[in-house]
Motif scaffolding. Sequence first.
Motif, mmCIF file in Angstrom:
data_model
loop_
_atom_site.group_PDB
_atom_site.id
_atom_site.type_symbol
_atom_site.label_atom_id
_atom_site.label_comp_id
_atom_site.label_asym_id
_atom_site.label_seq_id
_atom_site.Cartn_x
_atom_site.Cartn_y
_atom_site.Cartn_z
ATOM 1 N N ASP A 105 0.829 -1.216 0.000
ATOM 2 C CA ASP A 105 0.000 0.000 0.000
ATOM 3 C C ASP A 105 0.858 1.258 0.000
ATOM 4 N N LEU A 106 1.967 1.231 0.725
ATOM 5 C CA LEU A 106 2.874 2.374 0.735
ATOM 6 C C LEU A 106 3.481 2.606 -0.653
ATOM 7 N N ARG A 107 3.890 1.521 -1.283
ATOM 8 C CA ARG A 107 4.554 1.628 -2.587
ATOM 9 C C ARG A 107 3.587 2.088 -3.687
ATOM 10 N N PRO A 112 -3.590 7.620 0.654
ATOM 11 C CA PRO A 112 -4.467 8.804 0.601
ATOM 12 C C PRO A 112 -5.907 8.462 0.210
ATOM 13 N N LEU A 113 -6.069 7.438 -0.623
ATOM 14 C CA LEU A 113 -7.420 7.008 -0.995
ATOM 15 C C LEU A 113 -8.132 6.404 0.206
ATOM 16 N N VAL A 289 2.007 9.412 8.040
ATOM 17 C CA VAL A 289 1.741 9.085 6.631
ATOM 18 C C VAL A 289 0.479 9.761 6.160
ATOM 19 N N ALA A 290 -0.552 9.729 6.995
ATOM 20 C CA ALA A 290 -1.822 10.331 6.596
ATOM 21 C C ALA A 290 -1.747 11.838 6.513
ATOM 22 N N ALA A 291 -0.811 12.419 7.248
ATOM 23 C CA ALA A 291 -0.729 13.877 7.264
ATOM 24 C C ALA A 291 -0.008 14.445 6.054
ATOM 25 N N ARG A 292 0.621 13.593 5.238
ATOM 26 C CA ARG A 292 1.387 14.091 4.106
ATOM 27 C C ARG A 292 0.477 14.604 2.996
#
Length: 292
Positions: A105-107, A112-113, A289-292
Motif C-alpha cells: 500500500d505504501l509503494r 491517501p485514498l 503518513v496520513a498527514a502528508r
Amino acid sequence: MSDATGVIHDIGYQRYTGPRLGRRQVFGALYLHGVRTVFGLGRSAKAKIFPWLVVSVVTVVAAGVTAVRSQIGEVVMTYAQFADAMSWLVIFFAAVAAPELVSRDLRSGVLPLYFSRPLPRGDYALSKLLALVTALWLLLGGPQLVMFLGAAFTTNRGVRGVWDELLDLLPGLLYAGLWAVVFASIALLVASLTGKRAFAAGGIVAVFLMTTPVVGVLSILPSQTINQLAFVASPPTLVGGVGNWALGDRLTQGRGGMPIGDFGPVYAVAAVLLVAGCVALLLLRYRKVAAR
C-alpha cells in the motif's frame, strides 16, 4: 443574438440507495482482506506458494509428532513446545506476510485514498495488525489442534483423557497467541517503514536474528542476575522466558527450561511493554503518513 440553451443528457447514472455501512464494517472488511492476503486467498497462484508451503510444513510436523506419540504411548512434544519449535519458521512467515499487508500500500500510494474516506487513521494500522496476529495464531494453533485430535482419538482413558488433553491444549493456544502478538507487532512496525517489500522482509528477519547474539553475550557474563535477564534482549527468547514462567512443566517437561530465576514477572512486563511500544509507534507512523 440567440439565447444559449443547455441540454441535460441522461446517461444512466443512478443514485446509490443501499445501506451505508459505518466504521465497524470498514474495519472488518480491512481485517478480513488482510487475513486473506496473508494466505494468498483471492490472489494469484504464485502468491499462495510460500504461505501454504509453511502451513503444510507445520501441519506435517504436527501430524508426525502425533503419529509417533500414538505408537510409543508417550508425549513427544507438548503443545507449548510445538510453538517454540516452529518459532523460527514463523519469523520467516511474518517477514513475508507483513510487507504484503502494508508495504504494498505504501509503494502503490493508495493510502491517501483509504484516508479520504471516513476511516480513522489508527483503524487501518490496527486492522492490519489484527489480521497478522490472527494469521500467525492460526499458523501455530491449527497444527496444535491436529495434535489434540490425534491424542483425543488414541487415548485409552476415555472422557477423562480427552479432558486432560484439552486442559493441556488451552495453555498451548494461549502461548501461540503470545508468539503471534509479539512477532506481528514487531514485523508490522518494521514493514510500515518502507514501501519496498524486499527491504521490509530483510529488516524483519534482521531484527530477530541480530538480537540473538546479544543474548549469547549477556548470558556468559560473570553476573547471575545479568545471565537470568539476558533473554529479555531478543524477542524469541523473551517469549520463551514468559512461557517458562507462566507454563512451567507444560513447556519444559521437567527439563529445567530457561534459567530465568525469579524474573518471570519481569519477562511478562517486558513483553507487554514491547508490544505496547510497537503498537504506539505503528499508530504514530500512520498518523504521519496520513498527514502528508
